[in-house]
Design an enzyme around this catalytic site. Structure first.
Site, PDB file in Angstrom:
ATOM      1  CE1 TYR A  37      -3.811   2.422   0.801  1.00  0.00           C
ATOM      2  CE2 TYR A  37      -2.131   3.475   2.169  1.00  0.00           C
ATOM      3  CZ  TYR A  37      -3.364   3.513   1.538  1.00  0.00           C
ATOM      4  OH  TYR A  37      -4.127   4.638   1.634  1.00  0.00           O
ATOM      5  CG  ASP A  38       3.288   2.147   3.413  1.00  0.00           C
ATOM      6  OD1 ASP A  38       2.134   2.604   3.555  1.00  0.00           O
ATOM      7  OD2 ASP A  38       3.969   1.683   4.339  1.00  0.00           O
ATOM      8  CB  SER A  83     -33.941  16.642  16.841  1.00  0.00           C
ATOM      9  OG  SER A  83     -34.081  16.001  18.036  1.00  0.00           O
ATOM     10  CG  LEU A  84     -34.292  10.832  15.785  1.00  0.00           C
ATOM     11  CD1 LEU A  84     -33.381   9.641  16.051  1.00  0.00           C
ATOM     12  CD2 LEU A  84     -35.343  10.469  14.744  1.00  0.00           C
ATOM     13  CE  LYS A 117     -30.334   9.162  19.492  1.00  0.00           C
ATOM     14  NZ  LYS A 117     -29.190   9.926  19.972  1.00  0.00           N
ATOM     15  CB  CYS A 412       4.331   6.305  48.496  1.00  0.00           C
ATOM     16  SG  CYS A 412       3.829   4.820  47.602  1.00  0.00           S
TER      17      CYS A 412
HETATM   18  S1  IVH Z   1     -31.565   9.400  12.096  1.00  0.00           S
HETATM   19  C1  IVH Z   1     -34.568  12.310  10.887  1.00  0.00           C
HETATM   20  N1  IVH Z   1     -30.059   7.354  12.731  1.00  0.00           N
HETATM   21  O1  IVH Z   1     -29.231  10.844  16.905  1.00  0.00           O
HETATM   22  C2  IVH Z   1     -33.631  11.303  11.388  1.00  0.00           C
HETATM   23  N2  IVH Z   1     -29.764   9.378  13.947  1.00  0.00           N
HETATM   24  O2  IVH Z   1     -31.608  12.705  17.898  1.00  0.00           O
HETATM   25  C3  IVH Z   1     -32.594  11.905  12.231  1.00  0.00           C
HETATM   26  N3  IVH Z   1     -28.001   9.290  15.630  1.00  0.00           N
HETATM   27  O3  IVH Z   1     -28.510  14.011  15.721  1.00  0.00           O
HETATM   28  C4  IVH Z   1     -31.447  11.091  12.557  1.00  0.00           C
HETATM   29  N4  IVH Z   1     -27.398   7.210  15.254  1.00  0.00           N
HETATM   30  O4  IVH Z   1     -26.637  12.354  15.677  1.00  0.00           O
HETATM   31  C5  IVH Z   1     -30.372   8.635  12.996  1.00  0.00           C
HETATM   32  N5  IVH Z   1     -28.771   5.471  13.159  1.00  0.00           N
HETATM   33  C6  IVH Z   1     -29.085   6.759  13.422  1.00  0.00           C
HETATM   34  C7  IVH Z   1     -28.418   7.490  14.411  1.00  0.00           C
HETATM   35  C8  IVH Z   1     -28.794   8.811  14.654  1.00  0.00           C
HETATM   36  C9  IVH Z   1     -27.167   8.304  15.967  1.00  0.00           C
HETATM   37  C10 IVH Z   1     -28.031  10.624  16.270  1.00  0.00           C
HETATM   38  C11 IVH Z   1     -27.836  11.747  15.314  1.00  0.00           C
HETATM   39  C12 IVH Z   1     -28.960  12.713  15.555  1.00  0.00           C
HETATM   40  C13 IVH Z   1     -29.577  12.214  16.817  1.00  0.00           C
HETATM   41  C14 IVH Z   1     -31.060  12.331  16.704  1.00  0.00           C
END
Ligand code: IVH
Length: 671
Positions: A37-38, A83-84, A117, A412
């Site tokens: 590779y190098d 966000s979720l 997640k 110590c």
């Molecule tokens: S989906 C609309 N998938 O979780 C869908 N998020 O609260 C939005 N995250 O800021 C994100 N693993 O940083 C999604 N498999 C995954 C994830 C993920 C981590 C984090 C992401 C986001 C936060 C959502």
């Protein structure tokens, strides 16, 4: 080579290197050796140096760019990064499904994709005609920061999309998580601790801090990773009907997609997968803080749409909190193997994520002070992955005036010697060489890679023998009784015999190795090689005065004094005499070794993969060669590591022979 041929060869090299990067960094399944590779990489860099106008932005040589000044520029996301919503139980997960079914208003049976997640930070990567053109952090979801140069340094991020994923769309925004695995996190914090820099509280902060750097070279040194988990607009991949399919397409484009992602036919299966992840999370090499559940059908995702901050078609199911508050009862100080004295918090026992925690690390005295802890404080304690529990911070609002300062010990706790905390240092140390904690460390070093390298005596084995009382002094390695050894847990007749034999063989050693093994302060492999060259025998060295020592090129007064002091110490002299009685024998370097590289001048460029620069220099010195620091006619060999600097081109001009790391190893093996 003419321009045209160079252009064709460059295209070929880029393709090949990108392929091998993908095998190595994404699939974790390399098909060529590091040396090969190098060689490819070097050929690429050399050709690009000769034809600078042929350098392309997707060239693997262009991962680390120039630093930006001022700060990271804001970037508006074309589509907001949402966000979720969270659920915290199986019951809430089922409510999520009920909400979806009500919204859709039909009896659709739903399938889902359940994804770990990852605990890092979300980024968006924009590819135009397959080429990475920009990257941004999530920021507030509407506007993020431009981290293009930093993202480019992450080897798991393709600079150009591969076509195995089917046709590459004209524009695609890939979203995913940048994170740092636990091993890289531990290493980074260890290095920061040693350098007296503040530690990162967790891998997420480390990843964020590393990505939001102004100098991409810093990001590049931090070993970040990236997993893709979606695209901004699934319509970009017109033929995909399911999220699961879309992930496969992303993998085909060359992205890492988490292997623990499951397509689930029912909400029950989703729950099962959650339990599974919960069970295995401690053993994962990175942190996950829960699971993300997504409706698999892209058409349904589109019908469901989003509310203000989160989509209706996805939800996060977090693991129960791994933090808890409790009371700091006491701080104990323990002496590590390195003589470092570490503060340990003794806590009112508290349950965190199913484990009762009653002790937690405070890392070092400086970290403890930075956190401003007091005895009696209510503190936040966290368990992160399989990392040892740690005290995050005191809850200052809960103080009632009864809290007391934490006193540092003067002595110590193991041997009673006066402790040292040198000005500007973060680590409290036991300076006594007689301290049992330190003696163990000396034994580990003696048998280890930088010492005599005795096979079968890694740190764990040495610690075991130490605890069994079979090893008290370095000389004990040579009088071990194989029968007793075989009785220890984990040992057998064969392994015991092998180990005893390995020790016997290691007893015949080069002077330089023995010197490095003895652990004389300031005497590493390089100095040891210089001493060997000058004195040849242990007796000659032991008889040398400080002045004679400091006359040696490369040995300063401080080092000379330390060597003198070591050999003047009666305890050390006795130890050496015992070693000699038990068979330690300094071998004269063989004829070839003695003169092997005499008169030859070496120069190094780039980073060597298998040894440190110092080790490489020691090899040269031990074989009678010299090391230069600049390119010149007197240089015979340029040893070329990873990412060679400008010395390479200059050396080529002068017709100096260039050695790969493998070639250099071969030339100097037996050192
Ligand atoms: S989906 C609309 N998938 O979780 C869908 N998020 O609260 C939005 N995250 O800021 C994100 N693993 O940083 C999604 N498999 C995954 C994830 C993920 C981590 C984090 C992401 C986001 C936060 C959502």
């Amino acid at each position: 080579m003419d321009r045209e041929r160079a252009q064709a060869r460059l295209a070929e090299l880029r393709r090949e290197i990108a392929y091998h990067d993908h095998r190595y960094y994404v699939l974790d399944d390399p098909v060529i050796s590091d040396g090969e590779y190098d060689r490819l990489f070097r050929e690429l860099v050399e050709l690009e140096e000769r034809f600078p106008d042929l350098v392309t932005p997707d060239s693997p040589s262009q991962r680390v760019g120039a630093a930006v000044s001022g700060g990271l520029a804001p970037v508006a996301h074309r589509l907001p990064m949402l966000s979720l919503d969270n659920v915290v139980s199986a019951a809430e997960l089922r409510e999520f499904e009920q909400r979806i079914l009500r919204f859709l208003g039909d009896g659709t049976s739903l399938s889902y994709v359940a994804e770990p997640k990852l605990d890092g930070l979300a980024v968006e990567l924009v590819y135009k005609d397959g080429l990475l053109v920009s990257a941004a952090t999530r920021g507030d979801g509407v506007t993020g920061e431009d981290v293009t140069a930093n993202i480019r340094t992450i080897k798991a991020v393709p600079l150009r999309l591969q076509e195995n994923g089917g046709p590459v769309p004209a524009r695609i925004e890939v979203r995913g998580e940048v994170f740092m695995d636990l091993e890289s996190f531990a290493r980074l914090n260890r290095e920061r601790g040693e350098a007296g820099e503040p530690l990162f509280a967790n891998p997420r902060n480390a990843a964020a801090g590393s990505l939001r750097q102004l100098d991409p070279a810093v990001t590049g040194s931090r070993r970040l990773d990236f997993h893709a988990y979606g695209v901004a607009e699934p319509e970009a991949l017109a033929d995909c009907e399911y999220h699961g399919e879309l992930l496969s397409r992303l993998a085909g484009f060359g992205f890492k997609v988490n292997p623990l992602i499951r397509v689930c036919g029912s909400i029950g299966e989703v729950e099962e997968h959650f339990r599974h992840l919960e069970e295995i999370r401690q053993g994962l090499p990175y942190e996950i803080d829960g699971m993300v559940v997504k409706v698999d059908s892209l058409a349904l995702q589109s019908r469901l749409g989003a509310r203000a901050r989160a989509p209706r078609w996805a939800v996060a199911w977090k693991f129960p909190a791994m933090q808890a508050t409790t009371r700091l009862k006491e701080v104990e100080f323990s002496v590590g193997r390195t003589g470092a004295v570490t503060p340990v918090a003794v806590l009112e026992p508290v349950e965190i994520g199913g484990v009762t925690v009653s002790r937690a690390t405070l890392h070092n005295v400086s970290e403890m002070r930075r956190k401003g802890l007091m005895l009696g404080d209510t503190v936040i304690v966290q368990r992160a992955g399989d990392v040892i529990p740690e005290v995050v911070k005191p809850v200052e609002e809960k103080r009632n005036g009864s809290e007391r300062e934490i006193a540092l010990p003067d002595n110590c706790p193991v041997c009673g010697a006066d402790l040292e905390l040198p000005e500007g240092e973060v680590v409290l140390r036991c300076p006594s060489l007689a301290c049992p904690a330190q003696r163990l460390r000396a034994l580990i070093h003696f048998a280890g890679k930088s010492g005599l390298d005795i096979e079968g005596f890694g740190a764990k084995a040495v610690e075991q023998l130490w605890e069994a009382g079979m090893l008290k002094d370095v000389a004990d390695f040579f009088t071990l009784d194989p029968e007793k050894l075989a009785e220890l847990p984990g040992w057998g007749e064969k392994s015991a015999e092998n180990a005893v034999m390995a020790a016997r063989n290691a007893a015949k050693t080069r002077l330089s190795r023995l010197l490095a093994a003895l652990g004389i302060r300031h005497v590493g492999e390089v100095t040891a090689a210089l001493l060997e060259k000058r004195f040849r025998s242990l007796d000659a060295l032991m008889a040398a005065g400080e002045e004679e020592l400091s006359e040696i090129e490369g040995i300063g007064p401080q080092v000379a004094a330390s060597i003198r002091e070591f050999f003047a110490d009666p305890e050390n002299r006795r130890r050496i005499a015992t070693l000699q009685e038990r068979g330690i024998e300094v071998m004269a370097p063989s004829a070839e070794e003695k003169g092997g590289l005499a008169g030859k001048v070496f120069l190094f460029t780039g980073k060597l993969a298998s040894m440190s620069r110092n080790e490489a220099k020691a090899r040269v010195a031990a074989l009678g060669g010299q090391v230069a620091s600049t390119v010149g006619r007197k240089v015979d060999f340029l040893v070329c590591g990873e990412k060679p600097g400008s010395k390479l081109a200059r050396a080529r001009e002068l017709g100096i022979r260039v050695l790969s790391e493998d070639e250099f190893r071969e030339m100097t093996d037996g050192f």
